[in-house]
Motif scaffolding. Sequence first.
Motif, PDB file in Angstrom:
ATOM      1  N   ASP A 559     -12.640 -60.206  49.152  1.00 10.47           N
ATOM      2  CA  ASP A 559     -12.182 -60.947  47.943  1.00 10.47           C
ATOM      3  C   ASP A 559     -12.719 -62.490  47.677  1.00 10.47           C
ATOM      4  OD1 ASP A 559     -11.385 -61.804  45.345  1.00 10.47           O
ATOM      5  OD2 ASP A 559      -9.322 -61.271  45.852  1.00 10.47           O
ATOM      6  N   THR A 645     -22.836 -59.454  39.537  1.00  4.45           N
ATOM      7  CA  THR A 645     -21.357 -59.443  39.631  1.00  4.45           C
ATOM      8  C   THR A 645     -20.982 -58.396  40.775  1.00  4.45           C
ATOM      9  OG1 THR A 645     -20.887 -59.457  37.134  1.00  4.45           O
ATOM     10  CG2 THR A 645     -19.270 -58.476  38.314  1.00  4.45           C
ATOM     11  N   LYS A 647     -17.410 -56.959  42.953  1.00  3.37           N
ATOM     12  CA  LYS A 647     -15.849 -57.062  43.241  1.00  3.37           C
ATOM     13  C   LYS A 647     -15.149 -57.981  42.443  1.00  3.37           C
ATOM     14  CE  LYS A 647     -15.667 -55.539  48.006  1.00  3.37           C
ATOM     15  NZ  LYS A 647     -14.531 -54.324  47.563  1.00  3.37           N
ATOM     16  N   GLY A 648     -15.857 -58.196  40.900  1.00  3.07           N
ATOM     17  CA  GLY A 648     -15.019 -58.884  40.075  1.00  3.07           C
ATOM     18  C   GLY A 648     -15.494 -60.705  39.960  1.00  3.07           C
ATOM     19  N   TYR A 649     -16.441 -60.799  41.197  1.00  8.38           N
ATOM     20  CA  TYR A 649     -16.985 -62.179  41.389  1.00  8.38           C
ATOM     21  C   TYR A 649     -18.256 -62.341  40.762  1.00  8.38           C
ATOM     22  CZ  TYR A 649     -18.567 -66.430  43.547  1.00  8.38           C
ATOM     23  OH  TYR A 649     -19.085 -67.638  43.588  1.00  8.38           O
TER      24      TYR A 649
END
Length: 732
Positions: A559, A645, A647-649
């Motif tokens: 993350d 994009t 993992k949400g990043y």
Amino acid sequence: MAPGPPALLLGMLLRCCLAWPGPLSAPRVSLSYKELLQTRSVRPFSFAFNTSRYRILQVDQDQERLYLGARDYLVSLDLHNVNREPLIIHWPAPLSHQSECRMAGKGQRGECFNYVRLAEPLNRTHLYVCGTGACQPVCTLVQRGWRSQEYLFRLVPRSLEPGKGRCPYDPQQSNLAVLVNGTLYAGMRVDFMGTDAALFRTMGPRPAIRTEQHDSRWLYDPVFIRAHVIPDSSESSDDKLYFFFREKALEGAVGPAVLARVGRVCLNDDGGQRALVNKWTTFLKARLVCSVVGDDGVETFFDELRDVFLLPTQDEKNPRLYGLFSTLGSVFRGSAVCTYPLSAIRTVFNGPFAHREGHKHQWVPYTGRVPYPRPGACPGGTFTPGLRSTREFPDELVAFVRAHPLMYSPVYPAQRRPLLVRANVPYTFTALAVDLVDAVDGRYEVFFLGTDRGTVQKVLVLPTDPGVLEEVTLEEVEVFKTPAPVTSLWISSKRHQLYVSSDVGLAQLSLHRCGAYGPACADCCLARDPYCAWDGRRCARYRPGATRRVRRQDIRHGDPLRQCRGFNANEQQLVEQVQFGVEGGSVFLECRPRSPHAQARWLLQVKGGGRRPLPQDRILLQTPQGVLLGPVAPSDGGRYQCVGTEKGYRRLLRTLRLHVLPHGLLGGAGPPHPVCESPWARDLDGEWIGTSQGAQNAEGTPSGPEPLGTSPGGLDLHWDWTKTSRRSPPRH
């Protein structure tokens, strides 16, 4: 007896494989041999003269040497740098042996040379070495000195002796060997024709013994893989040799099939007194199962055992055992890795024996009286304190062992499933090594897997939910300039090095290439490599004992939103590029994320500072490398941004300013076809080439391309796209 692998149809196999949870993990980093050299993390080694079939035979951590066998050569290499002053022994077969080998009909596959296939430490100063000797196996002693700094490496004169039962005749045949306290245990084919395969014990103070000869119940066309000595209790008399192989077996209902096996014998076995004289009296074997069960209940078996790796633990009686398996069929191709606790193997060896009965000779568990002491127990051990030798075993026990060497129950892996699976891929795994790595958030097993196309994959397997595993392929690298199947892997956790051999050479490879993941903290965190962490400036090797103020690493979740807060400013600043298009034509917007797991999309900046997705009616083609827009109009000009994009990043990957030139500037008679007359078109080789609208004469027929230069309006239009310029089309 557990049933043999069913004869599965293609559809059933495909359904089973499709049922495996989750997609195959694409390597985050893929490096060609040339790119790997540029990282300066690999050292290749090979002879300048003609030789082949390199095998890593032994790694001596104390003397920091690696012993490499090849055709006519034995080499001692420095573990720190395999190219630093290698010590070489040239050991060819005598010319008379080579001539006899060819006269016997050999030589078509290069058998009539001396292939060094065994190098075991006899003591601190000498190695015991064996070679095929042009189909006349031979062994000798090699003096290596007390310390590696002595640079002593030579054959001991007058120490040659026959190598039958210690080294195979044919270099193509597999063999295993381990030297324990001056006693050699070896598995191989021991005759010139290759029909007699056996597990031997030679040398040392105890008598030479072997498996029963020409008895398919004991060994049936085996291929020996690996052997390890593992203590079973605190009593040294209980120490056993566990050996791993695959062989033909008759347990299936269809006929002989190849199955994976684990066998064991007691180190203090002396053979029988009246029966099984000079034969193993403690020999037992069991089936190793590695399989995948599909949603429809169909079980796909990986029965071809290819390699075995033993990872030591603090409890020397319970190391971690990993098996590498593949399938045998031509319809379905796949590989799998399974792990087995030693307790599960011991439970099977303490369970029922396999027995054949009935008019169909079907396999059933033996329900009669089992002799005492229990077959497979070692004399003088925990359960046989009153016996000093296997020669004191009762005749009833020896007869039972002779007729019942196979256990009824198979050995299943932990959780009854593989750790990782590869199915329907253009390669097969051939070698395996495992490293136990300490990271910030725990300890992880990292798998290094060699393939038959000469690459090495680094794979991490993580538990996500109960019963669910996530497979993360960190990298795949081409290790050799000339692709060749990987034959052996050897890992040095202490030096952070992996040693890889093939028929064409050996390579020393670093366990990590942290800088290859990217220059930003997010790249390092998303990679989820236990060897690497963000140190505040770059992605570098993680050292658990080092004291650092800033270390960012998240193996379990990867993350970057949480780990890289405050470091995003370190991301590489992008330079806005300029691209031109022609009205009515098409434009290719190239954007390739660094990671294969990232999703990229293009956005068009609108007035007011907002961004909107590209209109779907303008997208002619969407590929992993970018999108093809068309037909474009002058109003499509503007600022475009490619956003990735994972993992949400989200991050900005590319930004460009598109200028769409009016078609009239080119002197054309009308709008071109949006694709066929596009200034961006592909040639037959897949390269992007530029085209221009050719001038036409009064009859409307083409008069050839316009000369390079200036348009009538005075705008410089240099249409020679074969030259590099800022208006050159994208290449990928």
